[in-house]
Motif scaffolding. Structure first.
Motif, PDB file in Angstrom:
ATOM      1  N   ILE B  88       0.842  -1.200   0.000  1.00 23.97           N
ATOM      2  CA  ILE B  88       0.000   0.000   0.000  1.00 23.97           C
ATOM      3  C   ILE B  88       0.874   1.246   0.000  1.00 23.97           C
ATOM      4  O   ILE B  88       0.660   2.174  -0.781  1.00 23.97           O
ATOM      5  N   SER B  92       1.080   3.948  -3.018  1.00 20.75           N
ATOM      6  CA  SER B  92       0.724   5.348  -2.777  1.00 20.75           C
ATOM      7  C   SER B  92       1.901   6.273  -3.003  1.00 20.75           C
ATOM      8  O   SER B  92       1.725   7.391  -3.488  1.00 20.75           O
ATOM      9  N   SER B  93       3.090   5.793  -2.708  1.00 24.85           N
ATOM     10  CA  SER B  93       4.247   6.666  -2.959  1.00 24.85           C
ATOM     11  C   SER B  93       4.502   6.813  -4.444  1.00 24.85           C
ATOM     12  O   SER B  93       4.895   7.873  -4.914  1.00 24.85           O
ATOM     13  N   LEU B  95       2.161   6.835  -6.660  1.00 28.28           N
ATOM     14  CA  LEU B  95       1.156   7.806  -7.109  1.00 28.28           C
ATOM     15  C   LEU B  95       1.551   9.225  -6.715  1.00 28.28           C
ATOM     16  O   LEU B  95       1.439  10.159  -7.496  1.00 28.28           O
ATOM     17  N   LEU B  96       2.053   9.359  -5.506  1.00 32.24           N
ATOM     18  CA  LEU B  96       2.457  10.679  -5.004  1.00 32.24           C
ATOM     19  C   LEU B  96       3.566  11.270  -5.856  1.00 32.24           C
ATOM     20  O   LEU B  96       3.511  12.422  -6.257  1.00 32.24           O
ATOM     21  N   ASP B  99       2.360  12.422  -8.993  1.00 33.06           N
ATOM     22  CA  ASP B  99       1.585  13.626  -8.745  1.00 33.06           C
ATOM     23  C   ASP B  99       2.501  14.852  -8.673  1.00 33.06           C
ATOM     24  O   ASP B  99       2.231  15.882  -9.262  1.00 33.06           O
TER      25      ASP B  99
END
Lengths: 197, 373
Positions: B88, B92-93, B95-96, B99
């Motif tokens: 997870i 998420s990292s 995605l970050l 981003d």
């Protein structure tokens, strides 16, 4: 240190106690102590089949993993003999995978069907009974000469493999295999004569 | 209470006394009888007799260490949960990071989890590069290169959008830009920072994803193959390090540098595609290997009566590519066997078998045909 004291305490317990302690706590380290007790033997067994140090070492670890999963499924009464069957089957299965060709695995040729046996039975002649009963005696007489002689020298005259090998002018390995084959034949003979105990 | 331990130690001592021949005949017989009663002991001693006492001691010590290590891993559940958490966090990292790099652009995209796709997407990194290129007036060449680049990346996933294709050119530049070359170098000089970061970030993400995969595998406890997986992952990680290294060394020929970084990425992605399910084989292909075999074979002397001979070999290709346990299944004569073994051992490398992206040991059968010239 507290840790090693605990370990020593664990090591002093017998197999059954360790096993039940493991079952109740689920603590893998307890199982580890139990396994470590027989690890040398498991390693030796693997060496016998793989004839390779690295493969055998990996197998010893693999068998431990198998142990964990199988113990969850089965109620094990005699850990040592159950471990023996587990390890043996593991090695045989792995070897089958390694030797993709359908070669007949040589050691099965010793006569026993390793896949079928779920329990390791003790042969009547090994039961330690010093009174070898009549039926057994008769069957021994029916054996082939070489097998008969090896059995007699080993069990009646308490000669060791080395001595028997010298006396009969053959390899120690041959002596062992005559003993194994002889015992197998004795078993068959005893079963045929319908001996009830 | 400590009976049990004493008994076991006694047994082990007895075992070594037996194997080192320190017993009398009578003692041997009674020990042998016990072995008959205990087939486990019988088989174990049989196997242990293959080693010397020192070798056996060493191995047992090693195994004890491995077991302790394994025991520290303790509870399965905790490990599985940890692995999921890492996953997870990793996702998420990823995605970050995306981003942060691509404010508006990439977010609109279909960010897939496939390693290869993400590799492709980061290569096609739009944003900053797009703007600066147009500043230097490379619009025309852009169009030219766009088609070239498109061909090269024919196996790519969905292109990110209009801007994406333009960046291919920067990273996979080709001969198209002759006059513009100097200006291009300047362009890249300025922009190199972005792709470098892109590659590095990508490499970091890939490395992290690989660690996730590794953790997942461990959590699933695929027995006996753990070391193997580590190897396969290490190979991929090494490629990453090479890619980073290639980019990090910014020297005169920026173009070539970025090119090789991009290519390394693509190669890694291609390999990921290849590594699905395959058998072990010569690294350069069977055809080349056969050529090697026929070119380098030395027909043994004194076998003039034969014009042709076939040797069948069997060996194991380990997950790390090493050739192991070569043995002869069939051969007309010893010199042929020897020569066959030599050819294999001194020959080109082999690549291991793969299943689900994991390298495995595999038994290989090889037929070598000898021809008299």
């Amino acid at each position: 240190m507290a840790l090693s004291l605990q370990k020593r305490k664990l090591e002093s317990l017998n197999d059954d106690m360790l096993l039940s302690k493991y079952r109740s706590t689920g603590n893998l380290e307890i199982l580890g102590v139990l396994y470590h007790r027989y690890m040398t033997m498991v390693y030796g067994l693997c060496l016998k089949y793989y004839k390779d140090r690295e493969l055998s070492q990996d197998a010893v670890m693999g068998i431990f993993e198998k142990l964990v999963t199988e113990l969850e499924r089965h109620e094990v009464k005699n850990f040592k003999s159950w471990l023996y069957v587990l390890s043996r089957n593991y090695c045989l299965m792995q070897l089958r995978v390694l030797n993709k060709e359908k070669e007949k695995i040589r050691f099965v040729g010793e006569g026993e069907s390793y896949f079928m046996e779920n329990e390791v039975e003790v042969h009547p002649i090994d039961k330690g009974d010093n009174n070898i009963d009549k039926a057994l005696e008769d069957c021994i007489e029916k054996l082939k000469n070489e097998q008969k002689n090896c059995i007699k020298l080993f069990y009646y005259e308490s000669k060791c493999y080395q001595e028997i090998a010298e006396l009969m002018r053959m390899d120690e390995k041959k002596v062992k295999s005559h003993l194994q084959n002889g015992k197998r034949n004795l078993k068959i003979c005893l079963e045929n004569s319908n001996v009830t105990e | 209470m400590s009976q049990n331990k004493k008994n076991i130690r006694k047994e082990l001592e007895e075992q070594s006394a037996y194997t080192s021949g320190k017993m009398t005949a009578e003692e041997r017989n009674s020990f042998e009888r016990r072995m008959q009663e205990d087939p486990f002991l019988f088989d174990a001693l049989d196997g242990l007799s293959l080693l010397s006492k020192d070798e056996a001691d060493k191995d047992i010590k090693q195994l004890t260490g491995r077991l302790s290590k394994r025991l520290r891993r303790k509870n399965r559940y905790i490990y599985r949960i940890a692995a999921v958490l890492i996953l997870i966090i990793g996702v998420s990292s990823v995605l970050l990071l995306r981003d942060l790099r691509q404010p508006s652009h990439m977010l609109a995209e279909n960010v897939s989890e496939e390693k290869k796709e993400s590799a492709m997407e980061s290569l096609m990194d739009p944003s900053e590069l797009t703007d600066d290129i147009s500043d230097f007036g490379l619009k025309e060449s852009k169009q030219e290169l766009k088609s070239v680049a498109d061909e090269k990346l024919s196996f790519t996933a969905e292109p990110a959008g209009g801007g994406a294709e333009t960046d291919n050119e920067i990273l996979l530049m080709d001969e198209g830009m002759d006059d513009q070359k100097e200006m291009d170098l300047f362009v890249e000089g300025v922009e190199v920072a972005a792709p470098v970061k892109a590659v590095e970030a990508e490499a970091l993400m890939l490395a992290e994803e690989m660690k996730i995969v590794e953790a997942e595998e461990e959590a699933l406890m695929i027995t006996g193959k753990e070391e193997v997986e580590g190897e396969a992952l290490m190979i991929a990680e090494r490629e990453e390090a090479e890619a980073i290294g290639a980019v990090a060394g910014l020297r005169q020929d920026e173009t070539a540098r970025i090119k090789s970084a991009g290519k390394a990425k693509i190669r890694a992605a291609e390999m990921a595609l290849e590594m699905k399910d395959s058998d072990a084989g010569p690294a350069g292909g069977m055809d080349d290997y056969n050529i090697y075999l026929s070119d380098n074979q030395v027909f043994p002397e004194n076998y003039d009566a034969m014009n042709r001979a076939v040797v069948k070999l069997e060996f194991i290709i380990r997950a790390n590519g090493i050739i192991d346990s070569v043995r002869v299944l069939r051969s007309p004569a010893e010199p042929f066997s020897v020569e066959a073994i030599r050819l294999v051992k001194e020959g080109p490398e082999w690549k291991p078998a793969f299943s689900n992206n994991i390298a495995l040991d595999e038994v290989v059968n090889l037929k070598i045909i000898f021809h008299r010239e």
